[in-house]
Enzyme design. Structure first.
Site, PDB file in Angstrom:
ATOM      1  N   CYS A  56     -84.332 -25.272  35.995  1.00  0.00           N
ATOM      2  CA  CYS A  56     -83.525 -24.937  37.160  1.00  0.00           C
ATOM      3  C   CYS A  56     -82.930 -26.239  37.699  1.00  0.00           C
ATOM      4  CB  CYS A  56     -84.385 -24.275  38.227  1.00  0.00           C
ATOM      5  SG  CYS A  56     -83.508 -24.022  39.786  1.00  0.00           S
ATOM      6  N   ASP A  67     -87.193 -22.455  33.317  1.00  0.00           N
ATOM      7  CA  ASP A  67     -86.695 -21.085  33.211  1.00  0.00           C
ATOM      8  C   ASP A  67     -86.808 -20.694  31.744  1.00  0.00           C
ATOM      9  OD1 ASP A  67     -85.894 -20.612  35.887  1.00  0.00           O
ATOM     10  OD2 ASP A  67     -84.077 -21.779  35.568  1.00  0.00           O
TER      11      ASP A  67
END
EC number: 1.7.1.13
Length: 154
Positions: A52, A59
């Site tokens: 992120c 992620d």
């Protein structure tokens, strides 16, 4: 059966350091030995990771790439290294997904390409990203990507 010319490849069969960013990653291609025949090539990356850009937290996504070649195939080791280069790269889900697709289209000039990126939820909301270059060529067998929408415990 035609032998594939791999003389221009720099990574296949060699020890290669992992690229530190998608920009640094080298995508390579080989000629398709089946010109004039439409077929679908599928790559599945079930454990894709990026960061992120705001929090630096990882992620995760399950990515499926389908394409119909028009003269070129992506060399799979270079694709694996390219996808791995996102591991420490900060970008939103949409940016990662579209960057992957655009790099492949630029490299291969395929007859057709689609990408489905099924991102795992963080903060309670999964963000899935889909893109394709247009309609697939008529007559190709195009299986469903086989990734159900996220249902949590539902």
């Amino acid at each position: 059966m035609t032998k594939t010319d791999v003389s221009a490849l720099s990574q296949l069969g060699a020890k290669v350091d992992l690229p530190q960013s998608p920009e640094e990653a080298v995508l390579e291609r080989v000629p398709s030995g089946h010109g004039g025949t439409d077929f679908v090539v599928r790559f599945t990356a079930p454990e894709f990771t990026s960061l992120c850009p705001m929090t630096g937290q990882p992620d995760f996504a399950h990515i499926v790439i389908d394409y119909v070649p028009d003269g070129w195939l992506v060399e799979s080791k270079s694709l694996k290294l390219f996808l791995h280069s996102f591991r420490n790269h900060g970008a939103f889900h949409e940016d990662c997904t579209i960057e992957i697709a655009k790099r492949l289209v630029s490299l291969l000039s395929p007859k057709w390409l689609r990408i489905g990126a099924y991102w795992y939820p963080r903060g309670g909301i999964p963000i899935d990203v889909f893109w394709q270059t247009g309609n697939p060529p008529e007559g190709v067998w195009l299986p469903d990507q086989g990734v159900p929408t996220y249902r949590g415990r539902g």
